[in-house]
Motif scaffolding. Structure first.
Motif, PDB file in Angstrom:
ATOM      1  N   VAL A 192       0.803  -1.229   0.000  1.00 49.97           N
ATOM      2  CA  VAL A 192       0.000   0.000   0.000  1.00 49.97           C
ATOM      3  C   VAL A 192       0.835   1.277   0.000  1.00 49.97           C
ATOM      4  O   VAL A 192       0.294   2.360   0.211  1.00 49.97           O
ATOM      5  CB  VAL A 192      -0.995   0.033   1.188  1.00 49.97           C
ATOM      6  N   ASP A 217       2.266   2.861  -2.431  1.00 47.99           N
ATOM      7  CA  ASP A 217       2.091   3.709  -3.601  1.00 47.99           C
ATOM      8  C   ASP A 217       1.016   4.744  -3.297  1.00 47.99           C
ATOM      9  O   ASP A 217      -0.034   4.412  -2.743  1.00 47.99           O
ATOM     10  CB  ASP A 217       1.668   2.819  -4.778  1.00 47.99           C
ATOM     11  N   TRP A 261      -1.156   6.207  -5.148  1.00 51.94           N
ATOM     12  CA  TRP A 261      -2.461   5.921  -5.755  1.00 51.94           C
ATOM     13  C   TRP A 261      -3.188   4.844  -4.978  1.00 51.94           C
ATOM     14  O   TRP A 261      -4.399   4.909  -4.799  1.00 51.94           O
ATOM     15  CB  TRP A 261      -2.314   5.546  -7.225  1.00 51.94           C
ATOM     16  N   ALA A 262      -2.458   3.845  -4.500  1.00 49.21           N
ATOM     17  CA  ALA A 262      -3.098   2.770  -3.737  1.00 49.21           C
ATOM     18  C   ALA A 262      -3.778   3.322  -2.491  1.00 49.21           C
ATOM     19  O   ALA A 262      -4.944   3.008  -2.207  1.00 49.21           O
ATOM     20  CB  ALA A 262      -2.065   1.701  -3.354  1.00 49.21           C
ATOM     21  N   ILE A 310      -6.854   5.371  -3.456  1.00 47.62           N
ATOM     22  CA  ILE A 310      -7.962   4.489  -3.849  1.00 47.62           C
ATOM     23  C   ILE A 310      -8.632   3.932  -2.597  1.00 47.62           C
ATOM     24  O   ILE A 310      -9.861   3.925  -2.478  1.00 47.62           O
ATOM     25  CB  ILE A 310      -7.461   3.343  -4.762  1.00 47.62           C
ATOM     26  N   ILE A 311      -7.829   3.487  -1.644  1.00 46.84           N
ATOM     27  CA  ILE A 311      -8.361   2.945  -0.395  1.00 46.84           C
ATOM     28  C   ILE A 311      -9.133   4.033   0.348  1.00 46.84           C
ATOM     29  O   ILE A 311     -10.241   3.796   0.852  1.00 46.84           O
ATOM     30  CB  ILE A 311      -7.222   2.352   0.468  1.00 46.84           C
ATOM     31  N   ARG A 317      -3.312  -0.331 -10.395  1.00 47.01           N
ATOM     32  CA  ARG A 317      -3.387  -0.237  -8.935  1.00 47.01           C
ATOM     33  C   ARG A 317      -4.588  -1.015  -8.398  1.00 47.01           C
ATOM     34  O   ARG A 317      -4.477  -1.688  -7.375  1.00 47.01           O
ATOM     35  CB  ARG A 317      -3.465   1.217  -8.470  1.00 47.01           C
ATOM     36  N   LEU A 318      -5.718  -0.931  -9.063  1.00 44.28           N
ATOM     37  CA  LEU A 318      -6.878  -1.717  -8.627  1.00 44.28           C
ATOM     38  C   LEU A 318      -6.584  -3.213  -8.710  1.00 44.28           C
ATOM     39  O   LEU A 318      -6.906  -3.970  -7.781  1.00 44.28           O
ATOM     40  CB  LEU A 318      -8.111  -1.363  -9.449  1.00 44.28           C
ATOM     41  N   ASP A 363      -3.669  -4.628  -8.503  1.00 50.56           N
ATOM     42  CA  ASP A 363      -2.724  -4.944  -7.427  1.00 50.56           C
ATOM     43  C   ASP A 363      -3.443  -5.062  -6.078  1.00 50.56           C
ATOM     44  O   ASP A 363      -3.125  -5.939  -5.280  1.00 50.56           O
ATOM     45  CB  ASP A 363      -1.623  -3.887  -7.330  1.00 50.56           C
ATOM     46  N   LEU A 364      -4.403  -4.167  -5.823  1.00 53.10           N
ATOM     47  CA  LEU A 364      -5.154  -4.214  -4.565  1.00 53.10           C
ATOM     48  C   LEU A 364      -6.035  -5.455  -4.492  1.00 53.10           C
ATOM     49  O   LEU A 364      -6.191  -6.049  -3.416  1.00 53.10           O
ATOM     50  CB  LEU A 364      -5.977  -2.936  -4.383  1.00 53.10           C
ATOM     51  N   TYR A 385     -15.591  -2.365  -7.045  1.00 55.14           N
ATOM     52  CA  TYR A 385     -14.459  -2.724  -6.201  1.00 55.14           C
ATOM     53  C   TYR A 385     -14.840  -2.384  -4.772  1.00 55.14           C
ATOM     54  O   TYR A 385     -15.193  -1.254  -4.467  1.00 55.14           O
ATOM     55  CB  TYR A 385     -13.214  -1.920  -6.601  1.00 55.14           C
ATOM     56  N   GLY A 417      -8.742  -5.110   3.777  1.00 54.02           N
ATOM     57  CA  GLY A 417      -8.732  -3.715   3.349  1.00 54.02           C
ATOM     58  C   GLY A 417      -9.350  -2.797   4.382  1.00 54.02           C
ATOM     59  O   GLY A 417      -8.837  -1.706   4.655  1.00 54.02           O
TER      60      GLY A 417
END
Length: 151
Positions: free
Chosen positions: A21, A23, A25-26, A29-30, A57-58, A60-61, A81, A87
């Motif tokens: 997590v 990054d 962007w990650a 996004i979270i 990134r999505l 990867d998550l 998502y 998460g």
């Protein structure tokens, strides 16, 4: 761009967490998922990130079991998502980052949208860490206990 070294087998839990997590962007996004966003287009509009980066990134998550893909809740052909339990457990991390940012990255008088409790509307209390006997926990109160034979 050089491929970054994987930290997934690093002996440090912080390094392994950053590998998943770390990054920007990650984490954003979270953050947006905690704010109720579920669809690719919602994340893209909120973040303004290129679609290829968002897609990666999505994925990867999802691969890290932080998010999962489900059919759209409205019955349309879209997919959504949503955060998994793993998460959702990142909430305290996101909240701590938010509270640190509120305290250190805004000029005096500059405002940011406060996080409030949904039911009461009251501001979310600042997270405070405590020792096992209830005293405030400071960095100098902790040490990493190395396993026998570890360097």
């Amino acid at each position: 761009m050089a491929k970054r070294k994987s930290l997934k087998s690093d002996p440090c839990p912080v390094a392994r967490s950053i590998d998943v997590v770390g990054d920007r962007w990650a984490l954003l996004i979270i953050r947006d998922a905690f704010d109720g966003m579920r669809r690719f287009g919602e994340f893209q509009k909120s973040l303004g990130v290129a679609k290829n980066i968002l897609s990666t990134r999505l994925r990867d998550l999802v691969d890290a079991d932080i998010m999962t893909v489900v059919p759209a809740s409205d019955g349309s052909a879209y997919q959504e998502y949503i955060l998994t339990q793993k998460g959702k457990e990142l909430f305290s991390v996101v909240l701590c980052l938010r509270q640190w940012g509120e305290g250190h990255l805004f000029k005096k008088g500059e405002s940011c949208a406060p996080m409030v409790e949904r039911t009461s509307g009251k501001p979310v209390p600042k997270i405070k860490l405590h020792t096992s006997d209830g005293k405030p926990l400071k960095p100098e109160d902790t040490v990493i206990k190395k396993k026998a034979g570890a360097h």
